[in-house]
Scaffold this active site. Structure first.
Site, short mmCIF file in Angstrom:
data_model
loop_
_atom_site.label_atom_id
_atom_site.label_comp_id
_atom_site.label_asym_id
_atom_site.label_seq_id
_atom_site.Cartn_x
_atom_site.Cartn_y
_atom_site.Cartn_z
N GLU B 54 0.80 -1.22 0.00
CA GLU B 54 0.00 0.00 0.00
C GLU B 54 0.84 1.28 0.00
OE1 GLU B 54 -2.59 0.57 3.32
OE2 GLU B 54 -1.05 0.12 4.79
N GLY B 55 2.12 1.17 0.34
CA GLY B 55 2.97 2.34 0.22
C GLY B 55 3.10 2.82 -1.22
#
Lengths: 294, 256
Positions: B54-55
């Site tokens: 998700e980064g």
């Protein structure tokens, strides 16, 4: 501009968007300066907050934080600081899904009042957020969720390099920083180093934030410490672990002691870095640069 | 009967979870056991597994001994195909590019709803938990695998708060809530592997872990389980699986 002068752009009661995510490219030096200047009643928003959220609540700088996840890091379980301030009712943690936060900044950056998304529907996260609205798509008849734009009064963003005008180049993960810069009314950049405009122009594809969004530029080496800055340093885990042990043992006295020793007493950001220690700064730098090793 | 190599509960979760992934899939992995299990699958038998974080990472190959402390750290980008904004990587779920989402869980109920927000009444919570992160987005938009510790207080009839939706209240309530895609696919614990009944959407035991009885699973669960018939038994972790896992996490960051 100095850290001190740039921080005066942030006034009591403002809404503040914070760049980076979790332990990465956190504008820690600017948050540190806001604590020193005893700013009050800020309403902060960030994709995911880590110890920066603890410090904003523990110092009484922020009253509320809008985010998707709030703890120091998964290695350390729950943040006792967040729990103390939220459970006793003094501070507010407004929870949205990670994508919803992103689309709220994006709507803000696009100059529209909302964007539709397909998550959060059916959950209690949505039940807690009456400001989000379900609606029926006029084209397909599907149920979608409209999330309102986030346009912070000011954004705090830390980058690897920018020129004196604010043309900013970000290496590695950009998180929500481009949308945040576009969405905010004012932007304060802290940067590992200031480079010339000529240097920026040699690689314009690397420029992620254009100068006309930016109101202040401050050169602060290690400005995200003890968090990481991609390609420059990794998190300073010994400092982080000592911090977490201290504040989770006693979220009030432990925090008071940390703030006294690490925020109020140092004469400058460099003095704070000295408290982290040269050994740890060098190790973190070594690991940070190793991302470019084959 | 082969000897079961001694492993911790967390190691068992990582190994059994890794077996659920298939080569060629696109998997959205959360931090901790999911990140480790996806990386393990990549090393063991799925070299073409595309891992998203998700980064803002597509196609990560995390290095052994350098596990990232979150999915937003630079270590997540090592040998990736692409980095992009966090909202943009989450939008890949919404567009349907992701085969499976994979995360940990603190509390789950019989319909696979997860709570990571509040213990007690949200208006006056006994415990404020960290919140959804990307969990709500992943579980709303794709097929989910959850790896979690099996305790009675974590396996409850109805969660205090639906942070990440499973099948909501069962039957068709998920789709009726505006979530036409995805849903809970598998739950992996140190006791068993679970799926969900096609109609009622209640949790169903698909396979018992080595040495675990039906009664043991039911006794550690706060609601009545459905048992698959016939019920299978999961093969124990092999030395190769365990050796590869320990090579990836020598400091036992996520497998202590």
């Amino acid at each position: 501009m100095s850290l001190h002068d740039a921080a005066t752009l942030v006034q009591d009661g403002m809404s503040v968007g914070i760049g980076g995510s979790t332990m990465s490219r956190t504008p820690m030096a600017m948050i540190w300066e806001l604590i020193r200047q005893q700013r009050r009643h800020l309403s902060c928003a960030r994709s995911i907050v880590s110890t920066d959220g603890d410090l904003l609540f523990g110092s009484d700088v922020a009253d509320e934080i809008t985010t998707s996840w709030f703890a120091q890091g998964i290695l350390w379980g729950l943040s006792k600081v967040m729990r103390h301030h939220v459970e006793t009712g003094g501070k507010r943690f407004y929870e949205w899904s990670h994508m919803a936060i992103g689309m709220r900044f994006r709507a803000g950056g696009m100059g529209v009042p909302f964007l539709p998304i397909r998550s959060m529907l059916g959950s209690d996260v949505l039940r807690q957020r009456p400001e989000a609205k379900t609606f029926e798509c006029p084209f397909t008849g599907e149920t979608l969720l409209l999330v309102p734009a986030l346009n912070p009064d000011v954004a705090l963003i830390h980058v690897q390099r920018c020129d004196p005008y604010g043309n900013a180049q970000i290496d590695g993960l950009q998180f929500m920083d481009i949308d945040l810069a576009m969405a905010a009314d004012r932007v304060i950049l802290t940067t590992e180093r200031i480079v010339s405009n000529e240097q920026i122009r040699r690689a314009p594809d690397q420029t992620k934030i254009p100068f006309f969004c930016v109101d202040a530029v401050v050169e602060v080496p290690f400005g995200a410490a003890p968090h990481e800055c991609f390609g420059v340093y990794e998190p300073m885990m010994r400092h982080m672990e000592a911090y977490v042990a201290k504040v989770n043992a006693d979220p009030v006295e432990g925090m008071r002691d940390y703030l006294a020793r690490h925020v109020y007493e140092p004469g400058s950001w460099t003095d704070f870095l000295s408290l982290i220690g040269l050994d740890e700064l060098l190790e973190a730098s070594n690991r940070g640069r190793s991302i470019y090793n084959d | 009967m082969t000897d079961v190599p001694h492993c911790t509960a967390a190691e068992m979760l990582a190994i059994l979870s890794a077996r659920q992934l298939a080569d060629g899939q696109v998997v959205f992995a959360g931090v901790g056991i999911p990140l480790l299990a996806a990386t393990l699958a990549q090393r063991l038998r799925c070299p073409g597994l595309t891992i998203l974080f998700e980064g803002g990472v597509i196609g990560a190959f995390v290095e052994p001994g350098k596990l990232p402390p979150s999915t937003n750290d630079q270590r997540c980008t090592k040998r990736a195909n692409m980095v992009l904004g966090s909202a943009d990587v989450l939008l890949l779920l919404q567009r349907g590019y992701v085969d499976v989402g994979f995360m940990g869980g603190a509390q789950i109920d019989q319909y696979g709803n997860l709570n990571s927000s509040f213990i007690g009444d949200p208006a006056a919570p006994r415990t404020r938990l960290p919140g959804t992160g990307g969990g709500n987005d992943i579980s709303s938009l794709t097929n989910m695998i959850v790896a979690m510790k099996h305790e009675r207080r974590r396996f409850v009839k109805a969660v205090d708060f639906i942070t990440s939706p499973g099948f909501i209240r069962g039957n068709r309530t998920r789709a009726e809530s505006g979530l036409p895609a995805g849903g809970m696919f598998r739950v992996i614990t140190e006791l068993a592997v679970f799926g969900f009944d096609d109609e009622s959407r209640r949790m169903k035991v698909l396979a018992l872990n080595p040495g675990v009885s039906r009664e043991q699973v039911q006794d550690n669960t706060g609601f009545e389980l459905i048992f698959d018939d016939p019920l299978s038994m999961t093969a124990p972790p092999t030395d190769h699986e365990l050796g590869t896992l320990r090579h990836l996490d020598p400091e036992r960051l996520f497998t202590a």
